[in-house]
Structure formats: C-alpha cells, structure tokens
Design a protein around this motif. Structure first.
Motif, PDB file in Angstrom:
ATOM      1  N   TYR A  34      -1.479  -6.279   3.165  1.00 41.56           N
ATOM      2  CA  TYR A  34      -0.086  -5.852   3.048  1.00 41.56           C
ATOM      3  C   TYR A  34       0.131  -5.309   1.642  1.00 41.56           C
ATOM      4  O   TYR A  34      -0.228  -5.950   0.651  1.00 41.56           O
ATOM      5  CB  TYR A  34       0.878  -7.012   3.302  1.00 41.56           C
ATOM      6  CG  TYR A  34       2.333  -6.594   3.191  1.00 41.56           C
ATOM      7  CD1 TYR A  34       2.959  -5.931   4.239  1.00 41.56           C
ATOM      8  CD2 TYR A  34       3.066  -6.833   2.028  1.00 41.56           C
ATOM      9  CE1 TYR A  34       4.287  -5.524   4.140  1.00 41.56           C
ATOM     10  CE2 TYR A  34       4.386  -6.424   1.921  1.00 41.56           C
ATOM     11  CZ  TYR A  34       4.992  -5.776   2.977  1.00 41.56           C
ATOM     12  OH  TYR A  34       6.299  -5.353   2.870  1.00 41.56           O
ATOM     13  N   CYS A  47       2.928  -4.160  -1.011  1.00 40.60           N
ATOM     14  CA  CYS A  47       4.360  -4.260  -1.279  1.00 40.60           C
ATOM     15  C   CYS A  47       4.763  -3.381  -2.464  1.00 40.60           C
ATOM     16  O   CYS A  47       3.924  -2.942  -3.252  1.00 40.60           O
ATOM     17  CB  CYS A  47       4.759  -5.715  -1.538  1.00 40.60           C
ATOM     18  SG  CYS A  47       3.934  -6.504  -2.933  1.00 40.60           S
ATOM     19  N   VAL A  65      -2.459  -9.658  -0.030  1.00 40.94           N
ATOM     20  CA  VAL A  65      -1.200  -9.022  -0.416  1.00 40.94           C
ATOM     21  C   VAL A  65      -1.421  -8.263  -1.720  1.00 40.94           C
ATOM     22  O   VAL A  65      -1.751  -8.852  -2.752  1.00 40.94           O
ATOM     23  CB  VAL A  65      -0.062 -10.057  -0.579  1.00 40.94           C
ATOM     24  CG1 VAL A  65       1.226  -9.363  -0.997  1.00 40.94           C
ATOM     25  CG2 VAL A  65       0.143 -10.823   0.726  1.00 40.94           C
ATOM     26  N   GLN A 104      -0.080 -11.868  -5.191  1.00 42.59           N
ATOM     27  CA  GLN A 104       0.144 -10.424  -5.183  1.00 42.59           C
ATOM     28  C   GLN A 104      -0.774  -9.764  -6.206  1.00 42.59           C
ATOM     29  O   GLN A 104      -0.519  -9.814  -7.404  1.00 42.59           O
ATOM     30  CB  GLN A 104       1.605 -10.080  -5.487  1.00 42.59           C
ATOM     31  CG  GLN A 104       2.580 -10.435  -4.382  1.00 42.59           C
ATOM     32  CD  GLN A 104       3.969  -9.877  -4.666  1.00 42.59           C
ATOM     33  OE1 GLN A 104       4.124  -8.896  -5.379  1.00 42.59           O
ATOM     34  NE2 GLN A 104       4.983 -10.513  -4.109  1.00 42.59           N
TER      35      GLN A 104
END
Length: 240
Positions: free
Chosen positions: A149, A151, A174, A189
């Motif tokens: 993912y 972001c 992420v 992240q």
C-alpha cells in the motif's frame, strides 16, 4: 562540458566500472515469501487510495530490486508513459472506462504463471483490492500475493494494513510517497526512495526500466546517491 568530459576522460570509465562492481558485490536481491510448491510465480498487488503517490515508479523500483523482468499490469486508471516501451509480455493496461478491468487483468497474470507479476490498482479500486487478493489467494497454486500500500505524504494511519491482517492476508508493506528530505521514518511506513530527476526523466521520457535509466545516467555522484537510496530501501524491506 560535462558530456565532453565523460567522453574524453578515460578515468570516468574506470570509476564507473568500480562503482558497478561495488554495487553488484554489496547489493542483495529482494526476495518474496512464497509457497515453494506454488505453480504461479510471486505476485505483488499495489494498492493506493489517492493518485500521484508514485505507484508506477514503485512498481519499477520493486522490479529492479527483484533483479528480474516482471509483468506489470495497470488495473484501471490512465496508462503510465513510463511503460510505453515495454513489450506485451512485460506490460498491459486495462481501462475501467465502460468495463471492469479485474477479470482481464487477472486472466493475463495467470496466463504468464512463470513470471513475477506486479499489479497496480487504480484508487477507484481501493475498496475492492483486498477482496481481489482474498479470491486470488484461494486460486489453486497461486499462493497469496504480496500486498503493498502506498500512502500520501500526509496520510495518517492507513487502515489497509489493519484490514488485510483481519482478513488473514498477512501484513502488507506500507510505503509512503517519496520525499527528498525523508525526516522521521516509522516502522509501519517506509518511504519510497528518492530518485534524482536525471533518472526519473529518462524513465518517463524514454519508457525504459530503472536499470537502463541508471546505466544512462552520466553523473557519477547522482548515480551513487541514487544507488545508496535504493540500497537503504532494499535493506529496510529485507529486514521486515
């Protein structure tokens, strides 16, 4: 002047050779956890809730770190110009205008079971990506996809990872949109590596892969700095 220097100074070639040898000797290969008895090569699903986060460049970075040519499939959205020179067995784009791109995209992926595949889903398919991943996992011989993912810079605590784990799909990777000044890096992240314009312009304008763009880079400092960024990113992925 710089181009002339590169062409005339024989020391530049020797320096670049040493740089290439050092990169090959010290850089690992990105590995994907995959069932050893799977009949389909590893598959990566890239999801995003917002556009402009660098997902297509992220796909090229992952391909580069895997050190093998991947089949990159754009599922919905606009066709990325960075893929314009890829052959049909290495790239496809399925538009969502007037039709559902999911079935043809997955059919194509499974038509090339021996090749690593990276599927980039458009933001409009964000809510369906985990459903697709769950169905794909149940496909005989496919194995679970690696979920990624990406972001936005200011996106707080994306729930994609939580929802994926709740469905039994494992812990996604992420990533965060690349920034030249990274700042604080959190374990949940990981920022995409920052690539110099000398590299990204070649990718976008010429439609070549990252390996070829690095080879064409005439600036030794720019090349070394880019490789350092890629190496740090790779090591962070391998340490997960």
């Amino acid at each position: 002047m710089t181009d002339n220097l590169v062409k005339t100074d024989p020391g530049v070639g020797i320096l670049r050779q040493h740089m290439d040898e050092q990169w090959k000797a010290t850089t690992s290969v990105l590995t994907i956890h995959h069932p050893p008895d799977a009949s389909v090569a590893p598959t990566i699903f890239i999801a995003k809730r917002y556009g402009g986060t660098g997902a297509s460049m992220g796909a090229l970075i992952l391909e580069f770190l895997l050190q093998q040519e991947a089949l990159i499939i754009e599922v919905g959205g606009n066709r990325c110009p960075a893929f314009k020179q890829r052959t049909p067995d290495r790239h496809a784009h399925f538009s969502s205008n007037g039709s559902d791109p999911i079935a043809p995209a997955l059919d194509l992926r499974l038509a090339h079971p021996g090749r690593v595949a990276i599927l980039e889903f458009e933001p409009a398919l964000y809510a369906r990506t985990l459903d697709i991943a769950q169905t794909y996992t149940s496909f005989a011989g496919a194995g679970p996809p690696m979920l990624v993912y990406i972001c936005r810079k200011q996106e707080a605590a994306p729930r994609f990872a939580h929802n994926a784990q709740a469905r039994g799909l494992g812990e996604p990777v992420v990533l965060r949109e690349a920034r030249q000044r990274v700042g604080e890096i959190t374990p949940d992240q990981l920022p995409l590596p920052w690539l110099a314009e000398a590299i990204t312009n070649t990718v976008w304008d010429e439609g070549v892969g990252l390996e070829e763009a690095l080879r064409r880079c005439s600036g030794s400092w720019t090349l070394q700095e880019t490789r350092l960024n890629l190496g740090r990113f790779l090591n962070a992925l391998l340490e997960r």
